[in-house]
Enzyme design. Structure first.
Site, PDB file in Angstrom:
ATOM      1  CB  THR A  68      11.055 -13.085   6.410  1.00  0.00           C
ATOM      2  OG1 THR A  68      11.207 -14.219   7.271  1.00  0.00           O
ATOM      3  CG2 THR A  68      12.253 -12.182   6.605  1.00  0.00           C
TER       4      THR A  68
ATOM      5  NE  ARG B 235      13.160 -23.867   6.163  1.00  0.00           N
ATOM      6  CZ  ARG B 235      11.924 -23.700   5.731  1.00  0.00           C
ATOM      7  NH1 ARG B 235      10.963 -24.481   6.137  1.00  0.00           N
ATOM      8  NH2 ARG B 235      11.639 -22.753   4.869  1.00  0.00           N
TER       9      ARG B 235
ATOM     10  NE  ARG C 177      -3.396   2.000   3.164  1.00  0.00           N
ATOM     11  CZ  ARG C 177      -2.986   2.928   4.022  1.00  0.00           C
ATOM     12  NH1 ARG C 177      -1.745   2.896   4.497  1.00  0.00           N
ATOM     13  NH2 ARG C 177      -3.806   3.902   4.378  1.00  0.00           N
TER      14      ARG C 177
ATOM     15  NE  ARG D  42       0.120 -34.245  27.926  1.00  0.00           N
ATOM     16  CZ  ARG D  42       0.446 -35.174  28.808  1.00  0.00           C
ATOM     17  NH1 ARG D  42       1.718 -35.459  29.008  1.00  0.00           N
ATOM     18  NH2 ARG D  42      -0.476 -35.823  29.489  1.00  0.00           N
TER      19      ARG D  42
ATOM     20  NE  ARG E  81       4.816 -18.502  32.277  1.00  0.00           N
ATOM     21  CZ  ARG E  81       6.064 -18.206  32.631  1.00  0.00           C
ATOM     22  NH1 ARG E  81       6.931 -17.862  31.712  1.00  0.00           N
ATOM     23  NH2 ARG E  81       6.440 -18.237  33.877  1.00  0.00           N
TER      24      ARG E  81
ATOM     25  N   GLY F  31      11.661 -12.523   1.714  1.00  0.00           N
ATOM     26  CA  GLY F  31      12.745 -12.960   2.594  1.00  0.00           C
ATOM     27  C   GLY F  31      14.071 -13.067   1.862  1.00  0.00           C
TER      28      GLY F  31
ATOM     29  CG  ASP G 265      12.112 -16.969   9.689  1.00  0.00           C
ATOM     30  OD1 ASP G 265      11.222 -17.287  10.487  1.00  0.00           O
ATOM     31  OD2 ASP G 265      12.404 -17.626   8.680  1.00  0.00           O
TER      32      ASP G 265
ATOM     33  CB  VAL H 211       5.321   0.318  -2.708  1.00  0.00           C
ATOM     34  CG1 VAL H 211       5.844   0.405  -4.140  1.00  0.00           C
ATOM     35  CG2 VAL H 211       6.412  -0.212  -1.777  1.00  0.00           C
TER      36      VAL H 211
END
Ligand code: ADP
Length: 320
Positions: A127, A173, A22, A245, A156, A103, A129, A24
């Site tokens: 990204t 990753r 938007r 768990r 928690r 990314g 990451d 840009v």
């Protein structure tokens, strides 16, 4: 000055990409420059899925996750033949410059594309990451971190009620940024990241000792690059005999309405990208450094690996 540009999103989606598209688009239109939207990443570039955008085309998207242009991974673009076709498709439409939001991989493709064809390209790091070299921030990382924290808060509660060990696997990753910031802010006892070796036997001994001293529950946040949550959980359960768990958040981390930070930062980056590309600049990525928008050499951004802040790693251990 260029008079016609295109914008696209590529690779994994991230919340805030829409705000960047938007910004840009509207910045370019504000300066009288034509803007094309390319659908579905590099696929759309090769398959001619491009349309000229007006201001209203980017209405009602700033609050949405994902990317309204769509994104994809495209094998054909990794070939010279594919990239040449993409170049022809741009030239045929009079498009003189391209903004790529994506990314590491998408920016690498963009860098090769501009070197090969000479087409001006400006990149934006999109990204969850937060692993693009040269920038302390990438579009979407804040929303994803908040989504994870929301899950940690819930985990928690139940972990405490049952005196359980909870292992939470989050995305990353090659980068432990998400695990690290959510682990620290979620009060995790152990944060496992691909950037740092760990000894599970040592961790398990430590866990048993903590429980013996009366600890109610333990939270482990693991980045997918540091090991599979289910395998780590199984090993902890076997080695400690404690009730364990495992949760894996998966693609929930990618979605959702972008946070204020992601919307504002993506808007600022988008404006900078548009101004740069229309003034003829190329081979740069805009990012943040100490809260300020900075331009980074595209070649450097894709050829260097961003390191996880050692301060985070130290702090995580002090506070655990
Ligand atoms: P991300 O941008 O999220 O890191 P990918 O690594 O999957 O995602 O990259 C997205 C797309 O970018 C790829 O599908 C491919 O089209 C293009 N790309 C990635 N690496 C290269 C490369 N070395 N050369 C050309 N194109 C590339």
């Amino acid at each position: 000055m260029l008079n016609s540009i295109a914008v696209m999103t590529s690779g994994g989606d991230s919340p805030g990409m829409n705000a960047a598209i938007r910004a840009v688009t509207r910045t370019a239109l504000h300066h009288g420059v034509k803007v094309w939207g390319i659908r579905g990443g590099y696929h759309g570039l090769l398959d001619e899925e491009m349309f000229e955008m007006k201001s209203k085309d980017v209405s009602d998207i700033i609050q949405r996750g994902g990317t309204f242009l769509g994104t994809a991974r495209c094998k054909r673009f990794a070939t010279t033949e594919g990239r040449m076709l993409g170049y022809k498709n741009l030239i045929d439409r009079g498009i003189q410059g391209l903004v790529v939001i994506g990314g590491d991989g998408s920016l690498r493709g963009a860098s090769i594309f501009s070197q090969e064809t000479g087409i001006p390209i400006v990149g934006l790091p999109g990204t969850i990451d937060n692993d693009v070299w040269g920038s302390e921030y990438t579009i979407g990382c804040d929303t994803a971190a908040n989504t994870i924290i929301d899950a940690i808060n819930k985990l928690r509660d139940t972990a405490s009620a049952h005196r359980r060990i909870i292992v939470l696997e989050v995305m990353g990753r090659n980068s432990g940024w998400l695990a690290m910031v959510t682990g620290i802010s979620g009060g995790a006892e152990y944060i496992l990241v691909p950037e740092e070796e760990y000894d599970l036997d040592e961790i398990c001994d430590d866990m048993k000792e903590s429980y013996a001293k009366g600890k109610r529950y333990i939270l482990v946040v693991v980045a997918e690059g540091a090991g599979r949550g289910y395998e780590i959980g199984k090993a902890i359960s076997e080695k400690t005999g404690l009730d364990t768990r495992v949760s894996k958040l998966g693609h929930i981390q990618r979605g959702g309405s972008p946070s204020v930070i992601d919307r504002v930062n993506a808007s600022r980056l988008g404006e900078n990208a548009a101004l740069a590309i229309i003034s003829g600049l190329s081979d740069i990525v805009f990012g943040f450094n100490r809260g300020h928008v900075v331009s980074i050499n595209l070649h450097d951004a894709v050829n260097n690996k961003k390191k996880l802040n050692p301060e985070f790693m130290r702090l995580a251990k002090v506070l655990a």
